[in-house]
Write a protein that holds these residues in place. Structure first.
Motif, PDB file in Angstrom:
ATOM      1  N   ILE A  71      65.534 -69.746  33.008  1.00  0.00           N
ATOM      2  CA  ILE A  71      66.331 -70.755  32.317  1.00  0.00           C
ATOM      3  C   ILE A  71      66.744 -71.813  33.336  1.00  0.00           C
ATOM      4  CG2 ILE A  71      68.440 -71.211  31.012  1.00  0.00           C
ATOM      5  CD1 ILE A  71      68.291 -68.297  30.033  1.00  0.00           C
ATOM      6  N   ARG A  72      66.490 -73.064  33.008  1.00  0.00           N
ATOM      7  CA  ARG A  72      66.814 -74.178  33.894  1.00  0.00           C
ATOM      8  C   ARG A  72      68.323 -74.238  34.142  1.00  0.00           C
ATOM      9  NH1 ARG A  72      64.831 -79.476  31.481  1.00  0.00           N
ATOM     10  NH2 ARG A  72      62.793 -78.653  32.032  1.00  0.00           N
ATOM     11  N   LYS A  73      68.704 -74.478  35.372  1.00  0.00           N
ATOM     12  CA  LYS A  73      70.124 -74.550  35.729  1.00  0.00           C
ATOM     13  C   LYS A  73      70.812 -75.662  34.949  1.00  0.00           C
ATOM     14  CE  LYS A  73      69.292 -77.540  39.701  1.00  0.00           C
ATOM     15  NZ  LYS A  73      69.341 -77.649  41.149  1.00  0.00           N
ATOM     16  N   GLU A  74      72.104 -75.486  34.746  1.00  0.00           N
ATOM     17  CA  GLU A  74      72.915 -76.480  34.042  1.00  0.00           C
ATOM     18  C   GLU A  74      73.126 -77.707  34.931  1.00  0.00           C
ATOM     19  OE1 GLU A  74      74.550 -76.671  30.927  1.00  0.00           O
ATOM     20  OE2 GLU A  74      73.155 -75.088  30.404  1.00  0.00           O
ATOM     21  N   ALA A  75      73.190 -78.871  34.326  1.00  0.00           N
ATOM     22  CA  ALA A  75      73.345 -80.108  35.088  1.00  0.00           C
ATOM     23  C   ALA A  75      74.788 -80.350  35.522  1.00  0.00           C
ATOM     24  CB  ALA A  75      72.851 -81.285  34.257  1.00  0.00           C
ATOM     25  N   SER A  76      75.757 -80.011  34.660  1.00  0.00           N
ATOM     26  CA  SER A  76      77.138 -80.377  34.984  1.00  0.00           C
ATOM     27  C   SER A  76      78.089 -79.197  35.146  1.00  0.00           C
ATOM     28  CB  SER A  76      77.685 -81.340  33.938  1.00  0.00           C
ATOM     29  OG  SER A  76      77.584 -80.760  32.655  1.00  0.00           O
ATOM     30  N   ARG A  84      73.484 -63.925  23.371  1.00  0.00           N
ATOM     31  CA  ARG A  84      72.362 -63.228  22.739  1.00  0.00           C
ATOM     32  C   ARG A  84      72.083 -63.920  21.404  1.00  0.00           C
ATOM     33  NH1 ARG A  84      69.803 -58.323  21.433  1.00  0.00           N
ATOM     34  NH2 ARG A  84      70.152 -57.642  19.287  1.00  0.00           N
ATOM     35  N   GLY A  85      70.818 -64.190  21.124  1.00  0.00           N
ATOM     36  CA  GLY A  85      70.449 -64.874  19.884  1.00  0.00           C
ATOM     37  C   GLY A  85      70.239 -66.367  20.061  1.00  0.00           C
ATOM     38  N   THR A  86      70.435 -66.880  21.280  1.00  0.00           N
ATOM     39  CA  THR A  86      70.193 -68.292  21.539  1.00  0.00           C
ATOM     40  C   THR A  86      68.692 -68.559  21.514  1.00  0.00           C
ATOM     41  OG1 THR A  86      72.185 -68.508  22.886  1.00  0.00           O
ATOM     42  CG2 THR A  86      70.479 -70.154  23.232  1.00  0.00           C
ATOM     43  N   VAL A  87      68.289 -69.582  20.774  1.00  0.00           N
ATOM     44  CA  VAL A  87      66.878 -69.959  20.732  1.00  0.00           C
ATOM     45  C   VAL A  87      66.595 -70.818  21.959  1.00  0.00           C
ATOM     46  CG1 VAL A  87      65.058 -71.134  19.434  1.00  0.00           C
ATOM     47  CG2 VAL A  87      66.862 -69.903  18.212  1.00  0.00           C
ATOM     48  N   LEU A  88      65.591 -70.405  22.716  1.00  0.00           N
ATOM     49  CA  LEU A  88      65.212 -71.140  23.916  1.00  0.00           C
ATOM     50  C   LEU A  88      63.965 -71.965  23.659  1.00  0.00           C
ATOM     51  CD1 LEU A  88      65.767 -68.328  26.573  1.00  0.00           C
ATOM     52  CD2 LEU A  88      67.301 -70.218  25.990  1.00  0.00           C
ATOM     53  N   ALA A  89      63.952 -73.159  24.250  1.00  0.00           N
ATOM     54  CA  ALA A  89      62.807 -74.055  24.142  1.00  0.00           C
ATOM     55  C   ALA A  89      62.119 -74.134  25.499  1.00  0.00           C
ATOM     56  CB  ALA A  89      63.261 -75.442  23.699  1.00  0.00           C
ATOM     57  N   LEU A  90      60.812 -74.120  25.482  1.00  0.00           N
ATOM     58  CA  LEU A  90      60.011 -74.211  26.694  1.00  0.00           C
ATOM     59  C   LEU A  90      59.751 -75.670  27.022  1.00  0.00           C
ATOM     60  CD1 LEU A  90      58.163 -72.866  28.862  1.00  0.00           C
ATOM     61  CD2 LEU A  90      56.337 -72.961  27.152  1.00  0.00           C
ATOM     62  N   SER A  91      59.949 -76.034  28.283  1.00  0.00           N
ATOM     63  CA  SER A  91      59.575 -77.357  28.762  1.00  0.00           C
ATOM     64  C   SER A  91      58.063 -77.354  28.904  1.00  0.00           C
ATOM     65  CB  SER A  91      60.262 -77.635  30.107  1.00  0.00           C
ATOM     66  OG  SER A  91      59.812 -78.859  30.640  1.00  0.00           O
ATOM     67  N   ALA A  92      57.374 -77.793  27.846  1.00  0.00           N
ATOM     68  CA  ALA A  92      55.935 -77.572  27.723  1.00  0.00           C
ATOM     69  C   ALA A  92      55.057 -78.691  28.269  1.00  0.00           C
ATOM     70  CB  ALA A  92      55.592 -77.337  26.250  1.00  0.00           C
ATOM     71  N   SER A  93      55.461 -79.908  28.076  1.00  0.00           N
ATOM     72  CA  SER A  93      54.617 -81.011  28.527  1.00  0.00           C
ATOM     73  C   SER A  93      55.447 -82.260  28.748  1.00  0.00           C
ATOM     74  CB  SER A  93      53.499 -81.285  27.500  1.00  0.00           C
ATOM     75  OG  SER A  93      54.055 -81.666  26.261  1.00  0.00           O
ATOM     76  N   THR A 115      56.302 -85.720  31.542  1.00  0.00           N
ATOM     77  CA  THR A 115      56.546 -85.966  32.959  1.00  0.00           C
ATOM     78  C   THR A 115      57.492 -84.939  33.565  1.00  0.00           C
ATOM     79  OG1 THR A 115      56.306 -88.320  32.515  1.00  0.00           O
ATOM     80  CG2 THR A 115      57.253 -87.715  34.626  1.00  0.00           C
ATOM     81  N   GLY A 116      58.525 -84.538  32.834  1.00  0.00           N
ATOM     82  CA  GLY A 116      59.527 -83.617  33.376  1.00  0.00           C
ATOM     83  C   GLY A 116      59.235 -82.153  33.120  1.00  0.00           C
ATOM     84  N   ALA A 117      58.081 -81.815  32.568  1.00  0.00           N
ATOM     85  CA  ALA A 117      57.764 -80.431  32.213  1.00  0.00           C
ATOM     86  C   ALA A 117      57.731 -79.555  33.468  1.00  0.00           C
ATOM     87  CB  ALA A 117      56.435 -80.352  31.490  1.00  0.00           C
ATOM     88  N   ASP A 118      58.431 -78.407  33.395  1.00  0.00           N
ATOM     89  CA  ASP A 118      58.464 -77.502  34.543  1.00  0.00           C
ATOM     90  C   ASP A 118      58.245 -76.041  34.143  1.00  0.00           C
ATOM     91  OD1 ASP A 118      60.857 -76.927  33.280  1.00  0.00           O
ATOM     92  OD2 ASP A 118      62.128 -77.628  34.920  1.00  0.00           O
ATOM     93  N   GLY A 119      57.979 -75.779  32.838  1.00  0.00           N
ATOM     94  CA  GLY A 119      57.725 -74.415  32.393  1.00  0.00           C
ATOM     95  C   GLY A 119      58.980 -73.558  32.285  1.00  0.00           C
ATOM     96  N   LYS A 120      60.146 -74.171  32.394  1.00  0.00           N
ATOM     97  CA  LYS A 120      61.405 -73.426  32.295  1.00  0.00           C
ATOM     98  C   LYS A 120      61.967 -73.555  30.885  1.00  0.00           C
ATOM     99  CE  LYS A 120      62.292 -74.130  37.174  1.00  0.00           C
ATOM    100  NZ  LYS A 120      63.104 -74.805  38.176  1.00  0.00           N
ATOM    101  N   MET A 121      62.988 -72.750  30.601  1.00  0.00           N
ATOM    102  CA  MET A 121      63.604 -72.728  29.284  1.00  0.00           C
ATOM    103  C   MET A 121      64.947 -73.462  29.290  1.00  0.00           C
ATOM    104  SD  MET A 121      61.591 -70.863  27.371  1.00  0.00           S
ATOM    105  CE  MET A 121      60.297 -69.653  27.560  1.00  0.00           C
ATOM    106  N   VAL A 122      65.268 -74.056  28.145  1.00  0.00           N
ATOM    107  CA  VAL A 122      66.575 -74.660  27.880  1.00  0.00           C
ATOM    108  C   VAL A 122      66.958 -74.278  26.454  1.00  0.00           C
ATOM    109  CG1 VAL A 122      66.227 -76.608  29.468  1.00  0.00           C
ATOM    110  CG2 VAL A 122      65.578 -76.843  27.069  1.00  0.00           C
ATOM    111  N   ILE A 123      68.209 -74.490  26.085  1.00  0.00           N
ATOM    112  CA  ILE A 123      68.638 -74.221  24.716  1.00  0.00           C
ATOM    113  C   ILE A 123      67.944 -75.204  23.776  1.00  0.00           C
ATOM    114  CG2 ILE A 123      70.587 -74.253  23.108  1.00  0.00           C
ATOM    115  CD1 ILE A 123      72.391 -73.400  25.335  1.00  0.00           C
ATOM    116  N   LEU A 124      67.434 -74.682  22.653  1.00  0.00           N
ATOM    117  CA  LEU A 124      66.799 -75.543  21.658  1.00  0.00           C
ATOM    118  C   LEU A 124      67.791 -76.600  21.195  1.00  0.00           C
ATOM    119  CD1 LEU A 124      64.301 -76.119  19.907  1.00  0.00           C
ATOM    120  CD2 LEU A 124      65.285 -74.611  18.184  1.00  0.00           C
TER     121      LEU A 124
END
Length: 141
Positions: free
Chosen positions: A32-37, A44-53, A55-64
Motif C-alpha cells: 500500500i502506497r504511503k500516505e502523503a500528509s 478490513r473491507g477497504t477496497v484497494l485500487a492498483l496503480s495500473a498504468s 505516468t505515475g503507475a508504480d504497481g502499489k495499492m491505494v484506497i479506491l
C-alpha cells in the motif's frame, strides 16, 4: 495440568464482510502506497485500487476513489479496483505498508469501504468481478 471442557477458550466475531464460501477467499500480500500528509488506519473491507498504468503507475495499492493527482502527482495515473483488505492496516507517511488482501471471494457490497465521498461504480465492480471478487447485497442482522 487439567483442561476443562466447559470453558470458552476464544470466540470469533462475524463482521458480515464475507457472504459465501464460493469462490474461496484467497489472500495475498500487497504493498500500500504511503500516505502523503497524515498516517491512517485502513480498515478490513477497504477496497484497494492498483496503480495500473499511466505516468505515475508504480504497481502499489491505494484506497479506491483516491485522486491520482494527489498521490502520485500525475493526473494520468490509472487506478483500477483490484482487491479487498483482509485486516486493519496502519499506513504511515514515511514508508509504504505491506498488508494482506483478498484477491478472490464473495463479499457484502454494503460492508466495503472506499474513499470518503466516492461511490463505487459499475466499472469498479466489473474490475473486481474480473479478478474473482463477487459482490452481493446482504441483509444485516
Amino acid at each position: 495440568m487439567s483442561k476443562r471442557l466447559d470453558e470458552t477458550i476464544g470466540t470469533v466475531g462475524y463482521d458480515g464482510l464475507i457472504v459465501d464460501n464460493t469462490p474461496d477467499a484467497d489472500v495475498f500480500t500487497v504493498t500500500i502506497r504511503k500516505e502523503a500528509s497524515a498516517a491512517a488506519t485502513y480498515k478490513r473491507g477497504t477496497v484497494l485500487a492498483l496503480s495500473a498504468s499511466g505516468t505515475g503507475a508504480d504497481g502499489k495499492m491505494v484506497i479506491l476513489g483516491t485522486d491520482p493527482h494527489k498521490t502520485s502527482g500525475t493526473a494520468d495515473e490509472v487506478l483500477e479496483a483490484n482487491c479487498v483488505l483482509a485486516d486493519d492496516t496502519d499506513v504511515g507517511t514515511a514508508a509504504d505498508a505491506t498488508a494482506l488482501a483478498y484477491r478472490t471471494g464473495h463479499f457484502a457490497r454494503n460492508k466495503l469501504i472506499v474513499k470518503t465521498g466516492y461511490t463505487m461504480s459499475a466499472t469498479d465492480e466489473e474490475n473486481l468481478r474480473k479478478g474473482g471478487i463477487l459482490l452481493s447485497g446482504a441483509l444485516e442482522y
